[in-house]
Design an enzyme around this catalytic site. Sequence first.
Site, mmCIF file in Angstrom:
data_model
loop_
_atom_site.group_PDB
_atom_site.id
_atom_site.type_symbol
_atom_site.label_atom_id
_atom_site.label_comp_id
_atom_site.label_asym_id
_atom_site.label_seq_id
_atom_site.Cartn_x
_atom_site.Cartn_y
_atom_site.Cartn_z
ATOM 1 N N LYS A 228 -14.266 17.946 31.447
ATOM 2 C CA LYS A 228 -15.131 18.982 32.020
ATOM 3 C C LYS A 228 -16.338 19.235 31.112
ATOM 4 C CE LYS A 228 -11.414 21.483 34.399
ATOM 5 N NZ LYS A 228 -10.538 22.650 34.271
ATOM 6 N N LYS B 30 -7.811 11.102 40.671
ATOM 7 C CA LYS B 30 -6.923 12.057 41.349
ATOM 8 C C LYS B 30 -7.683 12.787 42.465
ATOM 9 C CE LYS B 30 -7.422 16.423 39.019
ATOM 10 N NZ LYS B 30 -6.941 17.590 38.375
ATOM 11 N N LYS C 245 -11.221 18.454 44.703
ATOM 12 C CA LYS C 245 -12.340 18.926 45.520
ATOM 13 C C LYS C 245 -13.677 18.529 44.897
ATOM 14 C CE LYS C 245 -14.468 22.582 47.934
ATOM 15 N NZ LYS C 245 -15.122 23.854 47.742
HETATM 16 P P1 TYM Z 1 -5.493 23.461 40.061
HETATM 17 O O1 TYM Z 1 -6.038 24.659 40.755
HETATM 18 O O2 TYM Z 1 -6.425 22.391 39.667
HETATM 19 O O3 TYM Z 1 -4.355 22.799 40.941
HETATM 20 C C1 TYM Z 1 -3.254 23.534 41.444
HETATM 21 C C2 TYM Z 1 -1.999 22.672 41.380
HETATM 22 O O4 TYM Z 1 -2.170 21.492 42.146
HETATM 23 C C3 TYM Z 1 -1.858 20.349 41.345
HETATM 24 N N1 TYM Z 1 -2.743 19.242 41.750
HETATM 25 C C4 TYM Z 1 -2.322 18.006 42.026
HETATM 26 N N2 TYM Z 1 -1.100 17.450 42.048
HETATM 27 C C5 TYM Z 1 -0.994 16.156 42.394
HETATM 28 N N3 TYM Z 1 -2.076 15.379 42.726
HETATM 29 C C6 TYM Z 1 -3.322 15.902 42.729
HETATM 30 N N4 TYM Z 1 -4.372 15.157 43.071
HETATM 31 C C7 TYM Z 1 -3.489 17.267 42.360
HETATM 32 N N5 TYM Z 1 -4.561 18.084 42.258
HETATM 33 C C8 TYM Z 1 -4.086 19.291 41.880
HETATM 34 C C9 TYM Z 1 -2.138 20.790 39.918
HETATM 35 O O5 TYM Z 1 -1.444 20.001 38.985
HETATM 36 C C10 TYM Z 1 -1.669 22.229 39.948
HETATM 37 O O6 TYM Z 1 -0.274 22.304 39.746
HETATM 38 N N6 TYM Z 1 -4.842 24.952 35.321
HETATM 39 C C11 TYM Z 1 -4.252 24.985 36.653
HETATM 40 C C12 TYM Z 1 -4.031 26.382 37.196
HETATM 41 C C13 TYM Z 1 -3.223 27.302 36.332
HETATM 42 C C14 TYM Z 1 -1.832 27.224 36.102
HETATM 43 C C15 TYM Z 1 -1.519 28.340 35.258
HETATM 44 C C16 TYM Z 1 -0.830 26.352 36.523
HETATM 45 C C17 TYM Z 1 -3.690 28.389 35.645
HETATM 46 N N7 TYM Z 1 -2.662 29.013 35.011
HETATM 47 C C18 TYM Z 1 -0.227 28.572 34.830
HETATM 48 C C19 TYM Z 1 0.468 26.606 36.082
HETATM 49 C C20 TYM Z 1 0.755 27.693 35.248
HETATM 50 C C21 TYM Z 1 -5.187 24.274 37.613
HETATM 51 O O7 TYM Z 1 -6.347 24.116 37.360
HETATM 52 O O8 TYM Z 1 -4.622 23.929 38.789
#
Ligand code: TYM
Length: 335
Positions: free
Chosen positions: A111, A192, A195
């Site tokens: 990022k 992966k 969006k």
């Molecule tokens: P975020 O918002 O990017 O994604 C939410 C969840 O979706 C999963 N995910 C995927 N899994 C498989 N293949 C993909 N292409 C894919 N894209 C997204 C992510 O692994 C995630 O589980 N940092 C985290 C949000 C967060 C969080 C937390 C998660 C903040 N605090 C505490 C767990 C515990 C994030 O950006 O997820």
Amino acid sequence: MARVFSGIQPSGELHIGNYLGAVQNWVKLQHQHDCLFCVVDLHAVTQPYDTATLAQRTTDMAIGLFASGIDPARAVVFVQSHVPEHAELYWLLNTVTPLGELERQTQFKDKAQRQESVPAGLLNYPVLQAADVLLYEATLVPVGEDQLQHLELMREIARRWNTRFANGFSFPEPQALLSTAKRVLGLDGQAKMSKSLGNTIALFDAPETIWEKLKPAATDPARVTRKDPGNPEICNIFTIHQGFSPPATLTLVAHNCRTAGWGCLDCKRVLADNMIAALTPIRERAERLQAEPRRVADLLRAGAAKARALARRTMTQVRRRMGFLEAADQGGGAV
Ligand code: TYM
């Protein structure tokens, strides 16, 4: 019953990567464990964003979770910024987090590369994530594979805090819980599904859009012509099938792929039908909720109240262990 915590950023679009990698698992876990699911708006502001749409995107993400089957009577669903203890614990955990570990995080490096001026919030993002989970003493964190490094650091932060301050109260070390579709690739098959890369199928895409997007989607790269046998184990379309198709269909799909009995388009048609059957009721539930913004706001208010009661208890313990002077109104009780 274990305590489960997970979060999702209010990107405005819930896509099938989020759904298969995380949210589908959350729906199952709410029947077995004590679950909290959070729309992490404080995380979302670490990258450039539009202030005019953040609130709506936050509501939309909550609607997406409810529509996907998260039941507010079983799981606590809330917005991160509605529980200010997240930001407080984040700050305190910053004091035990090694800078070198933050700089090593691949998500940070990726990022940061895309921004001209890198805000400190982007570097400290995983500390806030650690605060999210530790605030509720959660032990299970259902996420996609891209979050594993953050989970590893979270455990390190918990260990360091415990070593320095634990005394009767300590943080458990949370474990990641992966689904079968732990890494769904984008439709281009290159990176992966995300969006920001524009390679998604959204959970609320119309049936025609789903089919139009699936048709050209990448499959097993070694399968060049219709006659070449394919390998489902390395095919992203098969990964997606695993989230939407029943076991008998998966066996049939895998067999017809390996023997070149079907072309990729035949396989995708079956997938499209199963996806549309699974996603149509989700889309319809979301449309109904969109028409009831007050109800959604009430659900989120109730969720934040439940989360906050838990968060306050943890913070009382944390402040005491760290030696702070107790404020009269912090509800910590007389010593
Ligand atoms: P975020 O918002 O990017 O994604 C939410 C969840 O979706 C999963 N995910 C995927 N899994 C498989 N293949 C993909 N292409 C894919 N894209 C997204 C992510 O692994 C995630 O589980 N940092 C985290 C949000 C967060 C969080 C937390 C998660 C903040 N605090 C505490 C767990 C515990 C994030 O950006 O997820």
